[in-house]
Design a protein around this motif. Structure first.
Motif, PDB file in Angstrom:
ATOM      1  N   GLU A 145       2.620  17.822   3.984  1.00 41.86           N
ATOM      2  CA  GLU A 145       1.182  17.630   3.871  1.00 41.86           C
ATOM      3  C   GLU A 145       1.198  16.451   2.860  1.00 41.86           C
ATOM      4  O   GLU A 145       2.267  16.145   2.232  1.00 41.86           O
ATOM      5  N   THR A 146       0.034  15.802   2.960  1.00 45.77           N
ATOM      6  CA  THR A 146      -0.092  14.369   2.046  1.00 45.77           C
ATOM      7  C   THR A 146      -1.519  14.570   1.353  1.00 45.77           C
ATOM      8  O   THR A 146      -2.291  15.149   1.917  1.00 45.77           O
ATOM      9  N   ASN A 147      -1.458  13.851   0.161  1.00 43.95           N
ATOM     10  CA  ASN A 147      -2.778  13.864  -0.596  1.00 43.95           C
ATOM     11  C   ASN A 147      -2.674  12.420  -1.418  1.00 43.95           C
ATOM     12  O   ASN A 147      -1.776  12.248  -2.366  1.00 43.95           O
ATOM     13  N   PHE A 148      -3.272  11.562  -0.904  1.00 45.86           N
ATOM     14  CA  PHE A 148      -3.517   9.952  -1.458  1.00 45.86           C
ATOM     15  C   PHE A 148      -4.906  10.097  -2.019  1.00 45.86           C
ATOM     16  O   PHE A 148      -5.990  10.094  -1.322  1.00 45.86           O
ATOM     17  N   SER A 149      -5.025   9.392  -3.227  1.00 45.00           N
ATOM     18  CA  SER A 149      -6.185   9.429  -3.954  1.00 45.00           C
ATOM     19  C   SER A 149      -6.849   7.962  -3.624  1.00 45.00           C
ATOM     20  O   SER A 149      -8.093   7.988  -3.774  1.00 45.00           O
ATOM     21  N   HIS A 189       1.443   7.520  -9.906  1.00 47.68           N
ATOM     22  CA  HIS A 189       1.981   8.762  -9.992  1.00 47.68           C
ATOM     23  C   HIS A 189       2.220   9.522  -8.710  1.00 47.68           C
ATOM     24  O   HIS A 189       1.390   9.404  -7.842  1.00 47.68           O
ATOM     25  N   CYS A 190       3.396   9.830  -8.363  1.00 42.68           N
ATOM     26  CA  CYS A 190       3.778  10.356  -7.361  1.00 42.68           C
ATOM     27  C   CYS A 190       4.602  11.768  -7.324  1.00 42.68           C
ATOM     28  O   CYS A 190       5.181  12.061  -8.498  1.00 42.68           O
ATOM     29  N   SER A 191       4.463  12.771  -6.529  1.00 43.57           N
ATOM     30  CA  SER A 191       5.039  14.040  -6.617  1.00 43.57           C
ATOM     31  C   SER A 191       5.469  14.427  -5.037  1.00 43.57           C
ATOM     32  O   SER A 191       4.824  14.091  -4.338  1.00 43.57           O
ATOM     33  N   VAL A 192       6.539  15.234  -5.163  1.00 41.72           N
ATOM     34  CA  VAL A 192       7.215  15.775  -3.892  1.00 41.72           C
ATOM     35  C   VAL A 192       7.432  17.281  -4.182  1.00 41.72           C
ATOM     36  O   VAL A 192       8.151  17.334  -4.781  1.00 41.72           O
ATOM     37  N   SER A 193       6.596  18.066  -3.457  1.00 35.78           N
ATOM     38  CA  SER A 193       6.673  19.620  -3.838  1.00 35.78           C
ATOM     39  C   SER A 193       7.022  20.395  -2.629  1.00 35.78           C
ATOM     40  O   SER A 193       6.925  19.721  -1.490  1.00 35.78           O
ATOM     41  N   LYS A 236       2.212  13.677  -2.826  1.00 35.17           N
ATOM     42  CA  LYS A 236       1.060  13.081  -3.534  1.00 35.17           C
ATOM     43  C   LYS A 236       1.323  11.758  -3.982  1.00 35.17           C
ATOM     44  O   LYS A 236       2.401  11.729  -4.661  1.00 35.17           O
ATOM     45  N   ALA A 237       0.221  10.850  -4.152  1.00 34.79           N
ATOM     46  CA  ALA A 237       0.481   9.731  -4.827  1.00 34.79           C
ATOM     47  C   ALA A 237      -1.045   9.256  -5.293  1.00 34.79           C
ATOM     48  O   ALA A 237      -2.017   9.287  -4.546  1.00 34.79           O
ATOM     49  N   ARG A 275       1.119  -1.277   0.066  1.00 36.46           N
ATOM     50  CA  ARG A 275      -0.029  -0.078   0.019  1.00 36.46           C
ATOM     51  C   ARG A 275       0.842   1.280   0.129  1.00 36.46           C
ATOM     52  O   ARG A 275       1.343   1.505   0.862  1.00 36.46           O
ATOM     53  N   VAL A 276       1.070   2.109  -1.168  1.00 37.32           N
ATOM     54  CA  VAL A 276       1.872   3.118  -1.215  1.00 37.32           C
ATOM     55  C   VAL A 276       1.547   4.146  -0.273  1.00 37.32           C
ATOM     56  O   VAL A 276       2.776   4.623   0.294  1.00 37.32           O
ATOM     57  N   ASP A 277       0.445   4.458   0.226  1.00 34.52           N
ATOM     58  CA  ASP A 277       0.177   5.364   1.199  1.00 34.52           C
ATOM     59  C   ASP A 277       0.624   5.207   2.593  1.00 34.52           C
ATOM     60  O   ASP A 277       1.381   5.838   3.390  1.00 34.52           O
ATOM     61  N   GLU A 278       0.693   3.752   2.936  1.00 38.22           N
ATOM     62  CA  GLU A 278       1.304   3.309   4.040  1.00 38.22           C
ATOM     63  C   GLU A 278       2.906   3.481   4.068  1.00 38.22           C
ATOM     64  O   GLU A 278       3.347   4.015   5.144  1.00 38.22           O
ATOM     65  N   LEU A 279       3.321   3.126   3.012  1.00 40.08           N
ATOM     66  CA  LEU A 279       4.762   3.255   2.893  1.00 40.08           C
ATOM     67  C   LEU A 279       5.329   4.924   3.096  1.00 40.08           C
ATOM     68  O   LEU A 279       6.333   5.124   3.932  1.00 40.08           O
TER      69      LEU A 279
END
Length: 409
Positions: free
Chosen positions: A283-287, A335-339, A323-324, A259-263
């Motif tokens: 901050e995080t944003n998981f769809s 798709h992941c991004s780190v801003s 984000k993921a 689970r990508v969000d858990e990692l």
């Protein structure tokens, strides 16, 4: 295969078409002018026994000489002009070269080893062909009387020649392992020295604070500063060791379902104390929270490096957003991004951003040291997943790194 014609001197001797590469192959074995070795002496003796010959040799053909590594019935460790060597002709073929009577062969009848002692008459030899296809020498048998080998004897001689090459390969591997072991021992001594110093400083400082410190604030700040500096040195040094170790190895993917969000949340938990120290929000944003197949350890290194960089180049009041999202076209893609809203990246640095180039190495907003290894390693691991990475940045505004990874089976 070059024709074996009537040859009298070095300039007339035909050389293999790959002569320069052949010479390089000889150098790799580091065999020339070495002391006798029983394993080669035994094989050469065996060649004489199975062919019922009184003499045998293992010869290496160098630039302008033939050097005898091992011999039976003759002296080893000797050399002669390549222009006079029968084995110089043997290396031009991939098969057996046999001359029943050297005294009747126009090429060799006037040679000193034929007309004078030891009065060679018979010669039969096979090239010593390396696994890369270079004939570096020959295994030959000789006799003072003219004769011919049987097909069985020829096959035995060919087999022994192959075994000689196998032993050369083993010898070469052993030498390389010995060298690697020496380098490893030196490396461990260096690592021990470089790690011991900052660790000793941290340990002694902790002991002082526990048992001696009497509450002076300025002294406390000084000690904590030293601990921080020592800790950063250790982090930087170990990062370099790990990165170089991974880059030098043949990396492969170890796929598991995660689970990508858990990692990512686990990584953010690790970086939260640092973010609080720098007064930066994460901050995080998981769809979605669906399972996804990738190499979890390499993925964590990818995101960890990007979060670490974002924090490194951020100042109090800035923010970092991770984000993921798993997209669902024909094949699923992550798709992941780190801003970050930090200092951004100068335009002239962009082209070298994912290369191991120290020219544009920068310190963080609080003096954090950069090894210049993180982003090249990130790119390597993303591409290992058959994915892609890009960056959008503006000085004084911030940076965003985008990573796409297709699901791996």
């Amino acid at each position: 295969m070059p024709e074996l014609t009537n040859l009298k001197n070095t300039s007339e001797i035909p050389l293999p078409e790959n002569e320069s590469e052949r010479q390089k192959a000889i150098e790799k074995y580091n065999i020339l002018d070495t002391l006798p070795e029983k394993e080669f002496d035994s094989l050469v003796e065996l060649a004489a026994i199975v062919t019922e010959s009184s003499m045998s040799q293992m010869n290496i053909l160098d630039h302008n000489r033939q050097w005898t590594k091992a011999a039976y019935g003759l002296e080893s460790g000797t050399d002669c002009e390549r222009s006079e060597a029968v084995c110089a002709h043997t290396i031009l073929t991939d098969n057996n070269l046999e001359i029943s009577d050297l005294s009747k062969d126009e090429r060799f009848k006037d040679a000193s080893f034929v007309s004078d002692d030891p009065h060679h008459r018979f010669y039969s030899g096979y090239p010593l062909k390396t696994k890369d296809g270079f004939n570096i020498g020959a295994l030959c048998v000789l006799d003072p009387e003219p004769k011919k080998l049987t097909e069985t004897q020829k096959k035995a001689l060919e087999t022994i020649a192959g075994e000689v090459v196998s032993r050369l390969e083993i010898r070469r591997t052993q030498k390389e392992l010995e060298k690697l072991n020496r380098e490893k021992d030196h490396f461990l001594r260096v690592v021990n020295h470089d790690i011991k110093s900052p660790l000793s400083g941290i340990i002694s400082s902790a002991n002082y604070l526990q048992n001696v410190w009497d509450g002076d604030r300025d002294e406390l700040n000084s000690i904590l500063s030293m601990i921080e500096i020592s800790g950063r040195k250790l982090v930087t040094y170990t990062a370099e060791l790990v990165s170089n170790s991974i880059e030098d190895s043949d990396s492969c993917l170890l796929i598991d379902e995660v689970r990508v969000d858990e990692l990512i949340q686990d990584l953010i938990h690790i970086y939260t104390p640092l973010a609080k120290t720098k007064q930066v929000d994460i901050e995080t944003n998981f769809s979605n929270t669906e399972l996804f197949r990738l190499d979890s350890e390499k993925f964590k290194l990818i995101i960890s490096n990007l979060i670490s960089n974002a924090l490194k180049f951020s100042s109090p009041g800035d923010s970092v957003t991770v984000k993921a999202e798993i997209m669902k076209p024909d094949n699923r893609v992550l798709h992941c991004s780190v801003s970050d809203t930090g200092i951004g990246i100068p335009e002239e640095h962009i082209t070298e951003l994912f290369t191991k180039n120290n020219k544009y190495r920068r310190t963080g907003t609080q003096g954090e040291i950069s090894t210049g290894l993180g982003l090249p390693l990130v790119k390597q691991f993303v591409e290992l997943h058959n994915g892609g990475i890009k960056v959008e940045t503006e000085e004084g505004v911030g940076s965003t790194f985008y990573v796409t990874i297709p699901e791996n089976s």
